[in-house]
Design a protein around this motif. Structure first.
Motif, mmCIF file in Angstrom:
data_model
loop_
_atom_site.group_PDB
_atom_site.id
_atom_site.type_symbol
_atom_site.label_atom_id
_atom_site.label_comp_id
_atom_site.label_asym_id
_atom_site.label_seq_id
_atom_site.Cartn_x
_atom_site.Cartn_y
_atom_site.Cartn_z
ATOM 1 N N LYS A 127 0.651 -1.316 -0.040
ATOM 2 C CA LYS A 127 -0.027 0.099 0.034
ATOM 3 C C LYS A 127 0.803 1.362 0.066
ATOM 4 N N LYS A 128 2.088 1.116 0.416
ATOM 5 C CA LYS A 128 2.860 2.190 0.541
ATOM 6 C C LYS A 128 3.752 2.600 -0.804
ATOM 7 N N GLY A 129 3.608 1.486 -1.900
ATOM 8 C CA GLY A 129 4.407 1.692 -2.954
ATOM 9 C C GLY A 129 5.509 1.052 -3.308
ATOM 10 N N ARG A 130 5.765 0.166 -2.088
ATOM 11 C CA ARG A 130 7.143 -0.319 -1.791
ATOM 12 C C ARG A 130 6.915 -1.837 -2.727
ATOM 13 N N ARG A 131 8.070 -2.298 -3.310
ATOM 14 C CA ARG A 131 7.983 -3.377 -4.249
ATOM 15 C C ARG A 131 8.369 -4.551 -3.031
ATOM 16 N N VAL A 132 7.501 -5.455 -2.804
ATOM 17 C CA VAL A 132 7.534 -6.580 -2.084
ATOM 18 C C VAL A 132 7.968 -7.792 -2.750
ATOM 19 N N LYS A 133 7.489 -8.047 -3.871
ATOM 20 C CA LYS A 133 7.906 -9.344 -4.496
ATOM 21 C C LYS A 133 8.187 -9.190 -5.939
ATOM 22 N N SER A 134 8.849 -9.968 -6.649
ATOM 23 C CA SER A 134 8.958 -10.182 -7.984
ATOM 24 C C SER A 134 8.887 -11.501 -8.643
ATOM 25 N N LYS A 135 8.150 -11.803 -9.528
ATOM 26 C CA LYS A 135 8.255 -13.198 -10.094
ATOM 27 C C LYS A 135 8.933 -13.079 -11.576
ATOM 28 N N VAL A 136 9.716 -14.202 -11.874
ATOM 29 C CA VAL A 136 10.612 -13.998 -12.890
ATOM 30 C C VAL A 136 10.088 -15.327 -13.652
ATOM 31 N N GLU B 134 17.371 -5.870 2.235
ATOM 32 C CA GLU B 134 17.883 -7.133 1.899
ATOM 33 C C GLU B 134 16.823 -7.582 0.589
ATOM 34 N N LYS B 135 17.628 -8.612 -0.352
ATOM 35 C CA LYS B 135 16.842 -8.925 -1.359
ATOM 36 C C LYS B 135 16.931 -10.610 -1.219
ATOM 37 N N VAL B 136 15.874 -11.442 -1.412
ATOM 38 C CA VAL B 136 16.144 -12.907 -1.170
ATOM 39 C C VAL B 136 15.433 -13.610 -2.191
ATOM 40 N N THR B 137 15.967 -14.497 -2.805
ATOM 41 C CA THR B 137 15.485 -15.270 -4.172
ATOM 42 C C THR B 137 14.850 -16.425 -3.287
ATOM 43 N N SER B 138 14.017 -17.352 -4.185
ATOM 44 C CA SER B 138 13.464 -18.625 -3.779
ATOM 45 C C SER B 138 14.475 -19.733 -4.225
ATOM 46 N N GLN B 139 15.588 -19.238 -4.678
ATOM 47 C CA GLN B 139 16.698 -20.220 -4.745
ATOM 48 C C GLN B 139 17.563 -20.111 -3.570
ATOM 49 N N LEU C 35 7.227 -19.988 -14.408
ATOM 50 C CA LEU C 35 8.002 -19.362 -13.471
ATOM 51 C C LEU C 35 9.392 -20.153 -13.245
ATOM 52 N N LEU C 36 10.149 -19.022 -13.388
ATOM 53 C CA LEU C 36 11.684 -19.572 -13.058
ATOM 54 C C LEU C 36 12.027 -19.417 -11.681
ATOM 55 N N TYR C 37 11.929 -18.202 -10.995
ATOM 56 C CA TYR C 37 12.109 -18.207 -9.597
ATOM 57 C C TYR C 37 11.297 -17.040 -9.298
ATOM 58 N N SER C 38 11.241 -16.650 -7.781
ATOM 59 C CA SER C 38 10.902 -15.405 -7.309
ATOM 60 C C SER C 38 11.560 -14.569 -6.207
ATOM 61 N N ILE C 39 11.451 -13.289 -6.103
ATOM 62 C CA ILE C 39 12.369 -12.554 -5.167
ATOM 63 C C ILE C 39 11.411 -11.828 -4.106
ATOM 64 N N LYS C 40 11.931 -11.818 -3.005
ATOM 65 C CA LYS C 40 11.379 -11.009 -2.000
ATOM 66 C C LYS C 40 12.132 -9.918 -1.545
ATOM 67 N N TYR C 41 11.457 -8.857 -1.149
ATOM 68 C CA TYR C 41 12.181 -7.638 -0.679
ATOM 69 C C TYR C 41 12.070 -7.305 0.696
ATOM 70 N N LYS C 42 13.013 -6.931 1.590
ATOM 71 C CA LYS C 42 13.041 -6.643 2.932
ATOM 72 C C LYS C 42 13.334 -5.225 3.239
ATOM 73 N N TYR C 43 12.758 -4.585 4.160
ATOM 74 C CA TYR C 43 12.874 -3.249 4.577
ATOM 75 C C TYR C 43 13.348 -2.939 5.947
ATOM 76 N N ASP C 44 13.884 -1.770 6.194
ATOM 77 C CA ASP C 44 14.079 -1.718 7.755
ATOM 78 C C ASP C 44 12.802 -0.820 8.258
ATOM 79 N N LYS C 45 12.872 -0.287 9.193
ATOM 80 C CA LYS C 45 11.689 0.475 9.787
ATOM 81 C C LYS C 45 11.525 1.936 9.275
ATOM 82 N N LYS C 46 12.459 2.415 8.755
ATOM 83 C CA LYS C 46 12.419 3.634 7.781
ATOM 84 C C LYS C 46 11.826 3.402 6.441
ATOM 85 N N GLY C 47 11.609 2.336 6.012
ATOM 86 C CA GLY C 47 11.176 1.836 4.793
ATOM 87 C C GLY C 47 12.381 1.701 3.676
#
Length: 317
Positions: free
Chosen positions: A76-85, A110-115, A94-106
């Motif tokens: 809802k804040k416009g931050r990217r939270v997941k990508s599907k490749v 960190e970026k973590v793949t399903s691999q 689907l090849l793999y997916s990516i999740k994005y992590k944010y600190d308290k300030k947004g």
């Protein structure tokens, strides 16, 4: 008008793209990048800076190529939270997916793949890390400080002893100007040592030498602060001997904080066939465009007196 917009993006790129969770930012690119071609791979971005399509290749193998297509999800804040490749433009396989992590300030941290591949962002520089640890308070003017720590790691497989000695040098104002980190460790019957030196920006030419003992051999570390440059130098020695250097890295930065030159030495190194023995002894210079994006490299092989040039293509919106 196009040149004016590029200038505006240049002015804001350092503060804006350094904290945004966009692919343009994560690839250390600035401005409204539309496509970027580097080392046999090409990346396409939308106007928000996110990947739409990429032609990638297997590392160390220029023959195997494949396409990747991206779909992104935002909160809802416009931050990217997941990508599907996906494998192709039909977005069915689907090849793999990516999740994005944010600190308290947004801010993206960190970026973590399903691999299982994790990439961290917004890490502080080596000099900032040193300043926070050794330069957060004033010291005696023109003073030196030496600290030695010993750590022992012991289990059923190996016995590892690590000695880290840090030398800090302070200027006439009591501020940290540069530091030298000298380490030695032993694992079973082998030993290994390293010397790392980091300096701040300096406005005068200064040279400092220091010698330390390790396994009855002496290593001499000399650091020179050159005007408008930050210099980082790292050496790794095999078996505690300065005659058996495993690798050397030296870095020079320009006034914008961008890497301008790198000296690289690798002993018994082969990127494609590691069992083949040969050395790398080269100096690399880097070229940037008006938005401080890397567009070229020149590799001078010092031992062979041979030069290789790499050019990277970039297109803007």
């Amino acid at each position: 008008m196009k040149h004016i917009s590029l200038l505006l993006f240049l002015l804001c790129s350092i503060s804006l793209f350094a904290t945004e969770a966009t692919d343009v930012s994560m690839m250390e690119l600035n401005g409204p990048v539309k496509s970027y071609f580097k080392d046999g791979e090409k990346f396409y971005f939308d106007k928000s800076g996110n990947l739409t399509h990429a032609k990638v290749r297997a590392k160390h193998d220029v023959i195997v190529h494949w396409d990747e297509y991206y779909k992104h999800s935002f909160d809802k804040k416009g931050r990217r939270v997941k990508s599907k490749v996906y494998k192709d433009s039909t977005f069915k396989e689907l090849l793999y997916s990516i999740k994005y992590k944010y600190d308290k300030k947004g801010v993206l941290i960190e970026k973590v793949t399903s691999q299982g591949v994790s990439t961290s962002y917004n890490a502080i520089s080596k000099w900032e890390e040193v300043l926070s640890k050794y330069g957060n308070k004033k010291h005696q003017p023109n003073s030196e400080e030496k600290r030695t720590d010993k750590q022992v790691y012991d289990n059923k497989k190996f016995h590892l002893v690590v000695y880290d000695t840090t030398y800090c040098f302070y200027d006439e104002k009591g501020d940290l100007t540069f530091y030298i980190e000298r380490g030695t460790w032993n694992e079973t019957s082998n030993s290994r040592s390293y010397c790392r030196k980091v300096s701040s920006c300096g406005d005068t030419l200064m040279t400092r030498s220091i010698s330390t003992k390790a396994n009855d051999t002496a290593d001499y570390c000399t650091l020179t602060i050159v005007q408008n440059f930050r210099k980082i130098e790292e050496k790794v020695f095999r078996y505690g001997s300065s005659d058996s250097i495993d690798y050397i890295d030296k870095f020079k930065y320009n006034d914008h904080g961008l890497l301008a030159e790198k000296y690289m030495y690798r002993k018994n190194y082969d990127d494609y066939f590691p069992w083949t023995i040969h050395n790398i002894d080269c100096t690399i210079t880097y070229q940037y465009d008006q938005l401080n994006n890397l567009v070229g490299e020149e590799w001078l092989y010092n031992d062979k007196k041979k030069t290789e040039t790499k050019k990277y293509e970039i297109e803007y919106y």
